[in-house]
Design a protein around this motif. Structure first.
Motif, PDB file in Angstrom:
ATOM      1  N   VAL A 134       0.826  -1.206   0.000  1.00  0.00           N
ATOM      2  CA  VAL A 134       0.000   0.000   0.000  1.00  0.00           C
ATOM      3  C   VAL A 134       0.867   1.265   0.000  1.00  0.00           C
ATOM      4  N   THR A 135       2.033   1.178   0.605  1.00  0.00           N
ATOM      5  CA  THR A 135       2.959   2.320   0.563  1.00  0.00           C
ATOM      6  C   THR A 135       3.313   2.637  -0.887  1.00  0.00           C
ATOM      7  N   TYR A 136       3.556   1.584  -1.649  1.00  0.00           N
ATOM      8  CA  TYR A 136       3.839   1.778  -3.071  1.00  0.00           C
ATOM      9  C   TYR A 136       2.614   2.323  -3.812  1.00  0.00           C
ATOM     10  N   HIS A 137       1.429   1.801  -3.522  1.00  0.00           N
ATOM     11  CA  HIS A 137       0.222   2.282  -4.202  1.00  0.00           C
ATOM     12  C   HIS A 137       0.004   3.766  -3.917  1.00  0.00           C
ATOM     13  N   LEU A 138       0.258   4.140  -2.658  1.00  0.00           N
ATOM     14  CA  LEU A 138       0.066   5.548  -2.284  1.00  0.00           C
ATOM     15  C   LEU A 138       1.101   6.423  -2.992  1.00  0.00           C
ATOM     16  N   ARG A 139       2.325   5.939  -3.063  1.00  0.00           N
ATOM     17  CA  ARG A 139       3.361   6.727  -3.725  1.00  0.00           C
ATOM     18  C   ARG A 139       3.059   6.865  -5.225  1.00  0.00           C
ATOM     19  N   HIS A 140       2.660   5.755  -5.805  1.00  0.00           N
ATOM     20  CA  HIS A 140       2.350   5.770  -7.240  1.00  0.00           C
ATOM     21  C   HIS A 140       1.222   6.763  -7.552  1.00  0.00           C
ATOM     22  N   SER A 141       0.142   6.678  -6.792  1.00  0.00           N
ATOM     23  CA  SER A 141      -0.997   7.564  -7.086  1.00  0.00           C
ATOM     24  C   SER A 141      -0.682   9.007  -6.699  1.00  0.00           C
ATOM     25  N   SER A 142       0.106   9.201  -5.625  1.00  0.00           N
ATOM     26  CA  SER A 142       0.472  10.578  -5.236  1.00  0.00           C
ATOM     27  C   SER A 142       1.322  11.218  -6.315  1.00  0.00           C
ATOM     28  N   GLU A 143       2.303  10.464  -6.809  1.00  0.00           N
ATOM     29  CA  GLU A 143       3.182  11.031  -7.834  1.00  0.00           C
ATOM     30  C   GLU A 143       2.402  11.420  -9.073  1.00  0.00           C
ATOM     31  N   TRP A 144       1.453  10.574  -9.434  1.00  0.00           N
ATOM     32  CA  TRP A 144       0.645  10.913 -10.615  1.00  0.00           C
ATOM     33  C   TRP A 144      -0.282  12.086 -10.343  1.00  0.00           C
ATOM     34  N   LEU A 145      -0.811  12.148  -9.115  1.00  0.00           N
ATOM     35  CA  LEU A 145      -1.686  13.285  -8.799  1.00  0.00           C
ATOM     36  C   LEU A 145      -0.891  14.591  -8.933  1.00  0.00           C
ATOM     37  N   VAL A 146       0.353  14.557  -8.468  1.00  0.00           N
ATOM     38  CA  VAL A 146       1.198  15.747  -8.555  1.00  0.00           C
ATOM     39  C   VAL A 146       1.551  16.060 -10.009  1.00  0.00           C
ATOM     40  N   ARG A 147       1.925  15.023 -10.766  1.00  0.00           N
ATOM     41  CA  ARG A 147       2.259  15.253 -12.173  1.00  0.00           C
ATOM     42  C   ARG A 147       1.084  15.823 -12.951  1.00  0.00           C
ATOM     43  N   LEU A 148      -0.083  15.267 -12.719  1.00  0.00           N
ATOM     44  CA  LEU A 148      -1.256  15.751 -13.461  1.00  0.00           C
ATOM     45  C   LEU A 148      -1.678  17.123 -12.953  1.00  0.00           C
ATOM     46  N   GLY A 149      -1.645  17.291 -11.634  1.00  0.00           N
ATOM     47  CA  GLY A 149      -2.056  18.576 -11.052  1.00  0.00           C
ATOM     48  C   GLY A 149      -1.128  19.703 -11.475  1.00  0.00           C
ATOM     49  N   ASP A 150       0.157  19.411 -11.488  1.00  0.00           N
ATOM     50  CA  ASP A 150       1.154  20.437 -11.799  1.00  0.00           C
ATOM     51  C   ASP A 150       1.753  20.217 -13.197  1.00  0.00           C
ATOM     52  N   GLY A 151       0.985  19.593 -14.086  1.00  0.00           N
ATOM     53  CA  GLY A 151       1.474  19.330 -15.437  1.00  0.00           C
ATOM     54  C   GLY A 151       1.026  20.405 -16.399  1.00  0.00           C
ATOM     55  N   THR A 152       0.040  20.110 -17.222  1.00  0.00           N
ATOM     56  CA  THR A 152      -0.500  21.113 -18.144  1.00  0.00           C
ATOM     57  C   THR A 152      -1.800  21.666 -17.562  1.00  0.00           C
ATOM     58  N   GLU A 153      -2.305  22.704 -18.182  1.00  0.00           N
ATOM     59  CA  GLU A 153      -3.574  23.276 -17.736  1.00  0.00           C
ATOM     60  C   GLU A 153      -4.685  22.234 -17.891  1.00  0.00           C
ATOM     61  N   GLU A 154      -4.637  21.532 -19.011  1.00  0.00           N
ATOM     62  CA  GLU A 154      -5.651  20.499 -19.265  1.00  0.00           C
ATOM     63  C   GLU A 154      -5.633  19.425 -18.181  1.00  0.00           C
ATOM     64  N   SER A 155      -4.435  18.946 -17.870  1.00  0.00           N
ATOM     65  CA  SER A 155      -4.352  17.861 -16.884  1.00  0.00           C
ATOM     66  C   SER A 155      -4.753  18.359 -15.500  1.00  0.00           C
ATOM     67  N   HIS A 156      -4.379  19.592 -15.210  1.00  0.00           N
ATOM     68  CA  HIS A 156      -4.743  20.190 -13.924  1.00  0.00           C
ATOM     69  C   HIS A 156      -6.265  20.223 -13.769  1.00  0.00           C
ATOM     70  N   ASN A 157      -6.923  20.740 -14.773  1.00  0.00           N
ATOM     71  CA  ASN A 157      -8.386  20.855 -14.703  1.00  0.00           C
ATOM     72  C   ASN A 157      -9.062  19.496 -14.648  1.00  0.00           C
ATOM     73  N   LYS A 158      -8.523  18.602 -15.438  1.00  0.00           N
ATOM     74  CA  LYS A 158      -9.138  17.267 -15.486  1.00  0.00           C
ATOM     75  C   LYS A 158      -9.047  16.567 -14.136  1.00  0.00           C
ATOM     76  N   VAL A 159      -7.863  16.584 -13.536  1.00  0.00           N
ATOM     77  CA  VAL A 159      -7.697  15.802 -12.310  1.00  0.00           C
ATOM     78  C   VAL A 159      -8.362  16.511 -11.124  1.00  0.00           C
ATOM     79  N   GLN A 160      -8.483  17.831 -11.208  1.00  0.00           N
ATOM     80  CA  GLN A 160      -9.247  18.531 -10.169  1.00  0.00           C
ATOM     81  C   GLN A 160     -10.708  18.069 -10.204  1.00  0.00           C
ATOM     82  N   GLU A 161     -11.222  17.939 -11.407  1.00  0.00           N
ATOM     83  CA  GLU A 161     -12.601  17.481 -11.547  1.00  0.00           C
ATOM     84  C   GLU A 161     -12.734  16.036 -11.043  1.00  0.00           C
ATOM     85  N   SER A 162     -11.713  15.223 -11.322  1.00  0.00           N
ATOM     86  CA  SER A 162     -11.739  13.835 -10.838  1.00  0.00           C
ATOM     87  C   SER A 162     -11.806  13.806  -9.314  1.00  0.00           C
ATOM     88  N   LEU A 163     -10.975  14.616  -8.694  1.00  0.00           N
ATOM     89  CA  LEU A 163     -10.960  14.661  -7.231  1.00  0.00           C
ATOM     90  C   LEU A 163     -12.332  15.081  -6.708  1.00  0.00           C
TER      91      LEU A 163
END
Ligand SMILES: [Fe+2]
Ligand SMILES: [Fe+2]
Ligand SMILES: [Fe+2]
Lengths: 252, 313
Positions: A134-163
């Motif tokens: 689960v530590t790995y699952h949390l790290r994997h999803s956290s890293e992607w949340l950060v990449r998408l959140g702080d990636g492009t405008e499109e990815s930021h908006n998309k993942v905010q909506e997902s959350l």
């Protein structure tokens, strides 16, 4: 309710949540954004299904009627599943999956950290083993949340909506009833209001790193404790159970 | 003048069984042949995830589900090593994927057949991975270093897959009448496409000349096919299934099984894009790739931002 009955239900909660989330993750196979993610998501599916096998087998042992992991996975009806509402959310796009997994892994992470000290040896061992995964699952999803959140405008908006979309299913993670009450007294289960505090810290931290906003508090859906689900679960189960239901005499 | 001397040295190395490495000089045709073959192999591993992925959600036990998931994960890993090996020849994975999606590059035709019952998970492991092993064991001795090393790694896992597939078939063959029927049906549908995986007869195989001289290919299509058939016939007998070839019989004089003629019209039809699932497989791959575009862009944008921050700090 006896302690044994409560513990069986507790095992089903843990086992079913791992199973359903694992089944969801396995749907990503050959659908990932890059080959490496296909491999990572399959890894997560494998871990989760492994976790569910341990808990469902233990539930059968506690029950003492000879039911196996497969009897629990394949021969129960929708209204007998105790998985979290969050675990059954459809995969949606990659951002939806990331948001769902992040919120769920943060829950499992803190839950298993606490359950390592459970007075029930099997639960404690299960938590200790699962925490690495689960530590790995949390790290994997956290890293992607950060990449998408702080990636492009499109990815930021998309993942905010997902959350935002996943948020109303997070209250269900922390609900408790007499099963928890009884098992907490025995030192077997843990108080989920304590887990919620840790979960909030982790979630807030990562959301901030991801330059996202914590969704506004909203009405929280409920149901896990009474095995009341969204419409999605019935389809997932129908597909999963098809062969066992169609050929009840067969061994595979 | 220089090139002919280089070519001589190159051939001398090949003849002495010295592996060719990425930095070594190699004839343009050798490189092209390898780019085509290795990328085609990589694409096959990746496209092959689809027909097996088709049964993950319906695997009939949790153990079966885990075994199948782990197998498909291995195949994705094989795709990864093979793309890396292919990249040592100066083309990127993106370029190879572009060639796959445009239809310029091929993948193994076997994956253009549908998986219709759970027994197909058995048949694919037993026959398709079984045929792949015969080919790949031979390729462990291929002359290009990175390809040869990838094959060594991959072969270990493939033999595992083959055994697991055979186990599914064996279990079903001794199960209920419906299960046995499913197993036989899967064998009927996958047998001929599996033995055609080795490609056309040597007499109809124009590419073989240089590939053999350069030791890219160590054994011919027909030799490899014969090996596969010889080892598989007995395996079918042991579990009580019948190989769907009335001409199949042991030839004492040859020390091999004789077998019937394959349907080459079907073979070429599928290679040319008209198998039952060609369009489905390629569309699936393209769709997943397109759906992931915004994710890959985000990852690149994020990495750039991090790099910029590090430079400032
Ligand atoms: Fe392969
Ligand atoms: Fe493979
Ligand atoms: Fe394989």
């Amino acid at each position: 309710m006896t302690t044994n009955e409560a513990l069986i239900n507790y095992c089903l909660r843990l086992g079913d949540s791992s199973l359903i989330l694992g089944q969801r993750m396995s749907e990503w196979c050959s659908n990932g954004p890059i080959l490496e993610e296909d491999i990572a998501m399959t890894n997560i599916a494998l871990d989760l299904i492994g976790q569910s096998r341990t808990m469902l087998t233990y539930a059968g042992k506690l029950e003492g009627k000879g039911r196996t992991e497969d009897d629990f996975a394949y021969k129960r009806e929708e209204r007998e599943f105790y998985n979290t509402l969050l675990s059954e959310r459809p995969n949606g796009h990659f951002g939806d999956t990331v948001a769902r997994n992040f919120l769920h892994s943060a829950f499992f992470y803190h839950l298993f950290q606490a359950l390592k000290n459970s007075k029930d040896e099997m639960i404690a061992a299960h938590a200790a083993k699962s925490i690495k995964e689960v530590t790995y699952h949390l790290r994997h999803s956290s890293e992607w949340l950060v990449r998408l959140g702080d990636g492009t405008e499109e990815s930021h908006n998309k993942v905010q909506e997902s959350l935002n979309d996943m948020w109303e299913f997070t209250g269900d993670l922390f609900e408790m009833n007499e099963v928890d009450e009884l098992l907490i007294k025995e030192g077997i289960a843990v108080d989920l209001t304590e887990i919620k505090k840790e979960w909030d810290k982790t979630v807030n931290q990562v959301i901030e790193r991801a330059t996202l906003n914590r969704p506004e508090e909203c009405y929280m859906q409920t149901g896990r404790l009474n095995a009341i689900h969204s419409e999605y679960l019935g389809h997932l189960i129908a597909e999963m159970q098809f062969l066992q239901r169609a050929y009840p005499e067969a061994q595979w | 003048m220089e090139d002919s001397k280089k070519l001589e040295e190159f051939q001398a190395k090949i003849d002495a069984e010295i592996k060719i490495e990425p930095k070594d000089w190699m004839p343009e045709d050798y490189k092209k042949h390898l780019q085509r073959q290795i990328s085609q192999h990589a694409h096959s591993e990746v496209i092959g995830m689809q027909p097996e992925g088709n049964w993950i959600s319906r695997a009939p036990s949790l153990r079966a589900k885990v075994v199948l998931l782990a197998k498909i994960q291995d195949e994705a890993g094989h795709g990864q090593y093979l793309y890396s090996a292919a990249e040592t020849l100066g083309k990127s994975r993106d370029e190879y994927i572009e060639e796959l999606q445009s239809g310029k590059a091929k993948y193994s035709s076997i994956f253009n057949y549908p998986t219709l019952t759970w027994a197909d998970m058995g048949a694919v492991g037993w026959l398709v991975d079984g045929a792949a092993i015969v080919n790949q064991v031979s390729l462990q001795r291929t002359s290009y270093g990175p390809y040869s090393r990838a094959m060594v790694r991959i072969c270990k896992e493939e033999s595992f897959h083959q055994r697991q597939g055979y186990e599914i078939m064996a279990t079903m063959a001794k199960g209920t009448p419906e299960q046995k029927a499913m197993a036989q049906d899967a064998l009927n549908r996958f047998w001929w496409p599996s033995i055609m995986m080795f490609g056309p007869h040597d007499s109809d195989s124009p590419n073989t000349g240089n590939a053999v001289k350069w030791k890219i290919k160590r054994e011919t299509n027909d030799e490899l096919r014969q090996k596969f058939i010889d080892k598989t016939v007995q395996q079918a007998e042991v579990i009580g299934l019948t190989i769907p070839d009335p001409d199949l019989k042991w030839n004492e004089a040859r020390g091999h099984y004789d077998f019937g003629e394959m349907d080459w019209d079907e073979f070429w039809r599928v290679v040319k894009g008209n198998g039952p699932c060609n369009k489905q497989r390629l569309n699936h791959h393209k769709k997943a790739h397109q759906k992931g575009a915004w994710v890959r862009e985000a990852a690149i944008a994020y990495a750039k931002k991090q790099k910029a921050k590090q430079l400032v700090a």
